[in-house]
Structure formats: C-alpha cells, structure tokens
Design an enzyme around this catalytic site. Structure first.
Site, PDB file in Angstrom:
ATOM      1  N   SER A 258       0.821  -1.226   0.000  1.00  0.00           N
ATOM      2  CA  SER A 258       0.000   0.000   0.000  1.00  0.00           C
ATOM      3  C   SER A 258       0.850   1.270   0.000  1.00  0.00           C
ATOM      4  O   SER A 258       1.938   1.316   0.581  1.00  0.00           O
ATOM      5  CB  SER A 258      -0.871  -0.026   1.262  1.00  0.00           C
ATOM      6  OG  SER A 258      -1.391   1.250   1.529  1.00  0.00           O
TER       7      SER A 258
ATOM      8  N   GLU B 255       0.268   3.622   1.772  1.00  0.00           N
ATOM      9  CA  GLU B 255       0.356   4.069   3.174  1.00  0.00           C
ATOM     10  C   GLU B 255       1.696   3.676   3.798  1.00  0.00           C
ATOM     11  O   GLU B 255       2.039   4.135   4.887  1.00  0.00           O
ATOM     12  CB  GLU B 255      -0.801   3.489   3.993  1.00  0.00           C
ATOM     13  CG  GLU B 255      -2.160   4.020   3.596  1.00  0.00           C
ATOM     14  CD  GLU B 255      -2.428   5.454   4.060  1.00  0.00           C
ATOM     15  OE1 GLU B 255      -1.922   5.841   5.121  1.00  0.00           O
ATOM     16  OE2 GLU B 255      -3.141   6.173   3.331  1.00  0.00           O
TER      17      GLU B 255
ATOM     18  N   TYR C 165      -1.647   0.640  10.362  1.00  0.00           N
ATOM     19  CA  TYR C 165      -1.936  -0.025   9.085  1.00  0.00           C
ATOM     20  C   TYR C 165      -0.697   0.016   8.182  1.00  0.00           C
ATOM     21  O   TYR C 165      -0.268  -1.008   7.647  1.00  0.00           O
ATOM     22  CB  TYR C 165      -3.121   0.673   8.395  1.00  0.00           C
ATOM     23  CG  TYR C 165      -3.351   0.201   6.975  1.00  0.00           C
ATOM     24  CD1 TYR C 165      -4.058  -0.968   6.715  1.00  0.00           C
ATOM     25  CD2 TYR C 165      -2.865   0.921   5.884  1.00  0.00           C
ATOM     26  CE1 TYR C 165      -4.267  -1.409   5.408  1.00  0.00           C
ATOM     27  CE2 TYR C 165      -3.062   0.494   4.578  1.00  0.00           C
ATOM     28  CZ  TYR C 165      -3.768  -0.672   4.346  1.00  0.00           C
ATOM     29  OH  TYR C 165      -3.962  -1.105   3.044  1.00  0.00           O
TER      30      TYR C 165
HETATM   31  P1  NAP Z   1     -11.610  -4.451   1.787  1.00  0.00           P
HETATM   32  O1  NAP Z   1     -12.757  -4.124   0.894  1.00  0.00           O
HETATM   33  O2  NAP Z   1     -11.608  -3.920   3.164  1.00  0.00           O
HETATM   34  O3  NAP Z   1     -11.481  -6.043   1.836  1.00  0.00           O
HETATM   35  C1  NAP Z   1     -10.657  -6.678   2.785  1.00  0.00           C
HETATM   36  C2  NAP Z   1     -10.903  -8.164   2.737  1.00  0.00           C
HETATM   37  O4  NAP Z   1     -10.101  -8.777   3.772  1.00  0.00           O
HETATM   38  C3  NAP Z   1     -12.366  -8.566   3.034  1.00  0.00           C
HETATM   39  O5  NAP Z   1     -12.706  -9.665   2.239  1.00  0.00           O
HETATM   40  C4  NAP Z   1     -12.290  -8.988   4.498  1.00  0.00           C
HETATM   41  O6  NAP Z   1     -13.284  -9.909   4.874  1.00  0.00           O
HETATM   42  C5  NAP Z   1     -10.924  -9.650   4.507  1.00  0.00           C
HETATM   43  N1  NAP Z   1     -10.419  -9.840   5.877  1.00  0.00           N
HETATM   44  C6  NAP Z   1     -10.445  -8.970   6.910  1.00  0.00           C
HETATM   45  N2  NAP Z   1      -9.935  -9.535   8.014  1.00  0.00           N
HETATM   46  C7  NAP Z   1      -9.588 -10.802   7.677  1.00  0.00           C
HETATM   47  C8  NAP Z   1      -9.040 -11.885   8.389  1.00  0.00           C
HETATM   48  N3  NAP Z   1      -8.742 -11.804   9.691  1.00  0.00           N
HETATM   49  N4  NAP Z   1      -8.826 -13.061   7.732  1.00  0.00           N
HETATM   50  C9  NAP Z   1      -9.137 -13.164   6.414  1.00  0.00           C
HETATM   51  N5  NAP Z   1      -9.670 -12.174   5.673  1.00  0.00           N
HETATM   52  C10 NAP Z   1      -9.890 -10.990   6.297  1.00  0.00           C
HETATM   53  O7  NAP Z   1     -10.234  -3.998   1.116  1.00  0.00           O
HETATM   54  P2  NAP Z   1      -9.891  -3.744  -0.437  1.00  0.00           P
HETATM   55  O8  NAP Z   1     -10.113  -2.302  -0.723  1.00  0.00           O
HETATM   56  O9  NAP Z   1     -10.537  -4.764  -1.275  1.00  0.00           O
HETATM   57  O10 NAP Z   1      -8.322  -3.956  -0.431  1.00  0.00           O
HETATM   58  C11 NAP Z   1      -7.737  -5.213  -0.765  1.00  0.00           C
HETATM   59  C12 NAP Z   1      -6.306  -5.241  -0.260  1.00  0.00           C
HETATM   60  O11 NAP Z   1      -5.555  -4.182  -0.868  1.00  0.00           O
HETATM   61  C13 NAP Z   1      -6.162  -5.047   1.239  1.00  0.00           C
HETATM   62  O12 NAP Z   1      -5.065  -5.822   1.661  1.00  0.00           O
HETATM   63  C14 NAP Z   1      -5.836  -3.573   1.371  1.00  0.00           C
HETATM   64  O13 NAP Z   1      -5.150  -3.313   2.579  1.00  0.00           O
HETATM   65  C15 NAP Z   1      -4.987  -3.363   0.140  1.00  0.00           C
HETATM   66  N6  NAP Z   1      -4.975  -2.011  -0.389  1.00  0.00           N
HETATM   67  C16 NAP Z   1      -6.146  -1.394  -0.680  1.00  0.00           C
HETATM   68  C17 NAP Z   1      -6.125  -0.109  -1.202  1.00  0.00           C
HETATM   69  C18 NAP Z   1      -7.411   0.597  -1.576  1.00  0.00           C
HETATM   70  O14 NAP Z   1      -7.355   1.819  -1.799  1.00  0.00           O
HETATM   71  N7  NAP Z   1      -8.521  -0.097  -1.703  1.00  0.00           N
HETATM   72  C19 NAP Z   1      -4.900   0.542  -1.434  1.00  0.00           C
HETATM   73  C20 NAP Z   1      -3.718  -0.133  -1.145  1.00  0.00           C
HETATM   74  C21 NAP Z   1      -3.765  -1.412  -0.626  1.00  0.00           C
HETATM   75  P3  NAP Z   1     -14.710  -9.423   5.469  1.00  0.00           P
HETATM   76  O15 NAP Z   1     -15.570  -9.158   4.280  1.00  0.00           O
HETATM   77  O16 NAP Z   1     -15.147 -10.603   6.270  1.00  0.00           O
HETATM   78  O17 NAP Z   1     -14.450  -8.207   6.304  1.00  0.00           O
END
Ligand code: NAP
Length: 321
Positions: A125, A127, A148
């Site tokens: 990320s 971040e 984070y």
């Molecule tokens: P998101 O919508 O918050 O999805 C996170 C996923 O992780 C959800 O399926 C969640 O399940 C799952 N999760 C949470 N806790 C968990 C655990 N203990 N064990 C297994 N699974 C778990 O995030 P996103 O936007 O799709 O982002 C995907 C990835 O990219 C993440 O790693 C995020 O940190 C990274 N990222 C995102 C961005 C962005 O701008 N979107 C930017 C940089 C990096 P539940 O549905 O059960 O909560």
C-alpha cells in the site's frame, strides 16, 4: 484451466478480481471468514456467488491458512485479505498487525511448505510511504504514519525476503487509493458519494468528516485489479507502484461530488467532527506508476472526475431500489 485463490474475496478488490479472473477462464477460489453478519454482498452484486468456490479461512489462524493452501494448490494466489481501514488501525493496532503483517507471513510460509509453485500477489500500500513531498516510486523511503502502514511494511519486506531467500514468486503491488461503487462505507470517497446521494434525495442533512485537507492519488478499483493480474503474468516477480500520478484533496472530491448533482457549495452540508481526525495523518500521497507502464503495460483508464460520477451515479441508483 488456471486455478486462482483470492484471500479477501468478499472485499472490494477481491470481488472485482474474481470477476476479471472468471472472464479469463480461471477456476476461482476465495476465502471468507466467519462473522456474525453475512459479508457476501459484493459477490452477489457482481453475480459471482455460484461461480467461485468459497473456503473458510482467517488470516489470524495458521491452521486454516495451511489447510487452505494444501487443498487449493493455486497457480496464482492473491493475498488481499486485510484489516484495510487506516482509521480503524489506530483503535485496533494489534489486530491490524496480526491480520495484515503476520497473516501475510503465514501465507508465504504455507506456500513455501505446501505449494511452492504458486505465484503470489501481495497487496502492499501507498500508506507504507508516510509523509514526504516527493512523488513516490518503488524505491521511495518507507516511513509509515499508522499501524496499518506499519503492518503493510512488515508484509512487504517479508514478501521480498521470501522472494530472495526461498525463490518464491511474490510480486508486491504498491497500490495507491482505489475506489468504486463497491468501496466500504467507512472510506471517505464512498462516505461522500453516499451522503451526496442521500442529501439529494432528502434522506440526510449533514455529512461529518475529519481532515478534508489531505490529498490522495485516487484511481478506479476495476483498473487496479488488472494490474494485480498482469504482475503475475510476468517471467520474474517484482514490485510495482500502481497509481494515477495525480492527487486531489478530500475538499476537491467534495466539490466535485456536490456540484455533480447540483447541490452547489458543499460547505452548506459538511461539518468537521474532531473525533474523526486521526492521531497522525499523511498530507499528500502521489504515485509514479511509470515502471508498471513500462514493464507490464498497465495504465489507468478511469479519470478522477469520471470516478466521482461513477460512484455518485451508483449511489443515486441504489436509493431508487
Ligand atoms: P476491503 O474491501 O476492506 O477487503 C478486505 C478483505 O479482507 C475482506 O474480504 C475482508 O473480509 C478480509 N479480511 C479482513 N480480516 C480478515 C481476516 N482476519 N482473515 C481473512 N480475511 C480478512 O479492502 P480492499 O479495498 O478490497 O483492499 C484489498 C487489499 O488491498 C487489502 O489488503 C488492502 O489493505 C490493500 N490495499 C487497498 C487499497 C485501496 O485503496 N482499496 C490501497 C492499497 C492497498 P470481510 O468481508 O469478512 O471483512
């Protein structure tokens, strides 16, 4: 037929990536965790429920990780599961570190032991960079400003270590913020577009926000999952910044969203809630994705203004249902 495993398939990126991989004729497996509330809405919205195999796994439970990797033997593993909300990481730093940091380590270790042929994508990320004026590339200094960001640096460095020490194919995508109609409601963009639609429909009067001066490099999630897939189609693993190369403030996003629906000046509707100001914040994040363009042929297709329209339109449509 290639097999893919997506941790966090119920999240924004997981759902879009599953759709993309199905279109590319992959067999898609995804992990979900037991919660008291069902979290499969995004898979339902994209009509994916009967097209993917769901496996119960929690990133804080190594036994479930091991079982999942042994069973699935994926050609490609996308580790997207995370406690992904920066704000919540200040309240739950240990949980965030366990899921994002140690959880990623658990995935790499399980692949090393049980499925070393699997190519891994690690969700790093922007971040991780923290505060500094420079435009960030793959070599920029990492000085995170939240639990984070720190947890993601741990996972990122661990990914590089497993790549070098054990010759495992792991590519890290250093993704800058990416949004969509499937973005979680706690994230500022979705919070704004959802409120704008509700205010327009007379269902809400006020929108409470924290720091509206901070600037982010916002792209469209649908574009960004393509970059994840492209990274795993290369001969060699590497790290890539994925960004639009321009940043806008939250204030600017507010202006765009309120003006788009004809509500005029956002100041009439927005109040600052000090409780939403984070203990530490990043003023400006802007990425340089020229390596991704050069090496894997990736470029964003959705421009910032179109992203705002796309999200507001979807929120307006949701209210009609
Ligand atoms: P998101 O919508 O918050 O999805 C996170 C996923 O992780 C959800 O399926 C969640 O399940 C799952 N999760 C949470 N806790 C968990 C655990 N203990 N064990 C297994 N699974 C778990 O995030 P996103 O936007 O799709 O982002 C995907 C990835 O990219 C993440 O790693 C995020 O940190 C990274 N990222 C995102 C961005 C962005 O701008 N979107 C930017 C940089 C990096 P539940 O549905 O059960 O909560």
């Amino acid at each position: 037929m290639k097999k893919a495993l997506i941790t966090g398939i119920t999240g924004q990126d997981g759902a879009y990536l599953a759709k993309l991989l199905l279109e590319k004729n992959y067999e898609v497996m995804g992990t979900f965790r037991r919660t008291s509330h069902r979290s499969l809405e995004r898979l339902e919205v994209l009509d994916l429920m009967n097209k993917v195999e769901l496996i119960k796994m929690d990133l804080t439970d190594q036994i479930s990780i091991n079982k999942t990797i042994k069973y699935s033997q994926p050609d490609e593993l996308y580790n997207l599961g995370a406690q992904s909300f920066v704000g919540a990481s200040f309240d739950q730093p240990l949980l965030t570190s366990n899921v994002n940091g140690l959880g990623a380590l658990g995935i790499f270790e399980a692949v090393k032991e049980f499925s070393p042929h699997s190519k891994i994508y690690q969700a790093s990320s922007s971040e991780m960079f923290g505060n500094s004026d420079e435009i960030k590339n793959e070599n920029s200094r990492m000085y995170p400003a939240s639990p984070y960001g720190i947890s993601k640096v741990f996972a990122h460095k661990t990914a590089q270590h497993y790549r070098e020490a054990y010759d495992i194919f792991i590519s890290c995508g250093i993704l800058f913020n990416h949004e969509s109609p499937l973005r979680g409601l706690e994230f500022v963009t979705k919070k704004i577009t959802s409120a704008v639609a509700r205010i327009k429909a007379n269902k809400q009067e006020t929108l409470y926000l924290g720091n509206i001066k901070s600037k982010r490099d916002w792209g469209f999630a649908g574009d960004y999952v393509k970059a994840m897939w492209l990274m795993l189609q290369q001969q060699k693993p590497s790290d890539y910044v994925i960004a639009t190369n321009e940043s806008h403030s939250v204030e600017d996003f507010l202006t765009g969203a309120f003006e788009y629906v004809g509500l005029g000046d956002w100041r009439k509707y927005v109040k600052i809630d000090k409780k939403l100001i984070r203990p530490q914040d990043i003023d400006n994040l802007i990425g340089d994705s020229s390596k991704a363009k050069r090496e894997i042929g990736w470029e964003p297709t959705v421009q910032y203004k179109d992203l705002i329209r796309l999200m507001v339109d979807d929120d307006l449509k949701l209210l009609e249902k």
